[in-house]
Design an enzyme around this catalytic site. Structure first.
Site, mmCIF file in Angstrom:
data_model
loop_
_atom_site.group_PDB
_atom_site.id
_atom_site.type_symbol
_atom_site.label_atom_id
_atom_site.label_comp_id
_atom_site.label_asym_id
_atom_site.label_seq_id
_atom_site.Cartn_x
_atom_site.Cartn_y
_atom_site.Cartn_z
ATOM 1 N N TYR A 158 36.744 49.165 54.255
ATOM 2 C CA TYR A 158 35.301 49.082 54.473
ATOM 3 C C TYR A 158 34.828 49.953 55.619
ATOM 4 O O TYR A 158 34.951 49.610 56.791
ATOM 5 C CB TYR A 158 34.877 47.619 54.657
ATOM 6 N N LYS A 170 49.195 45.536 46.867
ATOM 7 C CA LYS A 170 49.542 46.672 46.021
ATOM 8 C C LYS A 170 50.607 47.483 46.751
ATOM 9 O O LYS A 170 50.514 48.721 46.879
ATOM 10 C CB LYS A 170 48.267 47.505 45.729
ATOM 11 N N ASP A 210 46.698 44.026 40.289
ATOM 12 C CA ASP A 210 46.274 44.153 38.882
ATOM 13 C C ASP A 210 46.837 43.000 38.047
ATOM 14 O O ASP A 210 46.131 42.417 37.210
ATOM 15 C CB ASP A 210 46.660 45.529 38.308
ATOM 16 N N ASP A 239 37.310 40.873 47.923
ATOM 17 C CA ASP A 239 35.913 41.046 47.506
ATOM 18 C C ASP A 239 35.838 40.988 45.970
ATOM 19 O O ASP A 239 35.023 40.266 45.387
ATOM 20 C CB ASP A 239 35.428 42.402 48.039
ATOM 21 N N ASP A 257 34.885 37.480 43.270
ATOM 22 C CA ASP A 257 33.817 37.520 42.256
ATOM 23 C C ASP A 257 34.372 37.172 40.879
ATOM 24 O O ASP A 257 33.741 36.451 40.103
ATOM 25 C CB ASP A 257 33.149 38.896 42.206
HETATM 26 C C1 IPM Z 1 30.500 40.328 49.831
HETATM 27 C C2 IPM Z 1 29.685 41.544 49.624
HETATM 28 C C3 IPM Z 1 29.699 42.368 50.855
HETATM 29 C C4 IPM Z 1 31.085 42.943 51.024
HETATM 30 C C5 IPM Z 1 28.614 43.412 50.889
HETATM 31 C C6 IPM Z 1 27.254 42.776 50.946
HETATM 32 C C7 IPM Z 1 28.800 44.356 52.031
HETATM 33 O O1 IPM Z 1 30.106 42.236 48.509
HETATM 34 O O2 IPM Z 1 30.247 39.603 50.790
HETATM 35 O O3 IPM Z 1 31.409 40.093 49.046
HETATM 36 O O4 IPM Z 1 31.400 43.989 50.488
HETATM 37 O O5 IPM Z 1 31.881 42.317 51.675
HETATM 38 MG MG MG Z 2 31.315 41.037 47.215
#
Ligand code: IPM
Ligand code: MG
Length: 354
Positions: free
Chosen positions: A134, A188, A221, A245, A249
């Protein structure tokens, strides 16, 4: 009675609506709290940019350090002007300035709510929150990305022993607290031998202190594939920033949607509740947003602040209202707008408190 000082940063898009709901829900559980919740609000995001030229004014960072906890709304950082014109990602800045090295993201299926997952599951992604790829939050001059020549972009990925050991420790401590038997480290290291190699080595080292917990090692993966095929095989997943991240999700979506995904950024001194999803500017102000992700993030914050009764009351209330389509928001097949959903949730919580 002592005060529990909460800083509220509304953010952009649906931020004002869902932070409002979250404050109302916290206020509703105040009767069972050890401390009296107080709320201070400050601008971040576009509203702060218009007022003082920065999307994350230094005052907000200072206030965050003075507060007992922060409720952070989603931000539209993709649409901000460049950093030189005041457009900084508030969540990245807060994570860095408050040293919020762990991002804790539970994902679990809900009674009565259909989910894409093949089976019921209950896991937590423990994501390293300050390092990795990041660019906006690591320590390299100008971020971790650069263009050595036209047409070529390079990105640096930072993994440290200190960062890896402490996220590993967070994951194992959480496993112990929740009585979970399995920790999976996701990496990885077959390709990124040095960086993920170091990460893996640190997690193994920490694992040795928890002989009753089993450590499994999985390449990222394969982890994604296993998550879709059989999420029930996971308890706690420990991983680096970007993998966390993405996988968080995936896990949340499998459990029923990002709109339900609680998330806590936490370090040794500070904690920030932040919804896992974005600011959804397309539905801003329409009273249709689902506030549950931020409400559950606040529930995690209250638990972190040792307000367990309040946290339990919120968690139970959310479980109850999600059981029935009639008391859900539209994204989950219900009819309720943000405010009506929140008022009903509060009524259910208050009934539970009696
Ligand atoms: C998260 C989001 C953030 C990240 C963004 C908003 C910068 O995707 O909190 O998962 O990448 O960490
Ligand atoms: Mg995110």
């Amino acid at each position: 009675m002592q005060d529990l000082k909460l800083l509220v940063l509304e953010g952009d898009g649906i931020g004002p609506e869902i932070t409002r709901s979250t404050i109302d829900v916290i206020s509703a559980v105040a009767p069972v709290m050890e401390r009296r919740p107080t709320f201070e609000a400050m601008d971040i995001g576009f509203s702060a940019l218009a007022k003082c030229g920065s999307t994350i004014p230094q005052d907000a960072v200072i206030a965050a350090k003075r507060a007992d906890g922060v409720v952070l709304g989603p931000v539209s950082h993709n649409d901000y002007p460049p950093a030189e014109q005041g457009g900084l990602n508030p969540s990245g800045t807060l994570r860095k300035e408050l040293e919020l090295y762990a991002n804790i993201r539970p994902a679990f299926t809900w009674d009565g709510l259909e989910a894409p997952a093949q089976c019921p599951f209950d896991l937590v992604v423990v994501r390293e929150n300050l390092e990795g790829f990041y660019a906006d939050r690591n320590m390299f001059q100008g971020g971790g990305e650069f263009l050595p020549e036209p047409g070529v972009a390079l990105a640096l990925r930072k993994i440290t022993r200190k960062g890896s050991l402490r996220i590993a420790r967070s994951g194992f401590e959480l496993a112990q607290k929740l009585g979970k038997k399995n920790v999976t480290v996701i990496h990885k290291a077959n390709v990124m031998r040095l960086s993920d190699g170091l990460f893996l080595e640190c997690v193994r080292e920490v694992a040795a202190d928890y002989p009753q917990i089993e450590l499994e090692e999985l390449i990222v993966d394969a982890a994604a594939a296993h998550l879709v095929r059989n999420p029930a095989r996971f308890d706690i997943l420990i991983t680096t920033n970007m993998f966390g991240d993405i996988l968080s999700d995936l896990a949340s979506e499998l459990a029923g949607g990002l709109g339900l995904a609680g998330s806590l950024n936490v370090g040794d001194r500070f904690a920030v509740a932040q919804a896992q999803h974005g600011s959804a500017p397309d539905i801003a102000g329409l009273d249709t947003a689902n506030p549950v992700s931020l409400i559950l993030s606040a529930e995690m914050l209250l638990r972190h602040l040792k307000e367990d009764r309040a946290a339990d009351a919120i968690a139970d209330g959310v479980k109850e209202v999600l059981k029935h389509p009639a008391t859900r928001t539209r994204d989950l097949g219900g009819q309720l707008g943000t405010q009506a959903f929140t008022q009903n949730l509060i009524a259910v919580i208050e009934r539970g408190l009696k």
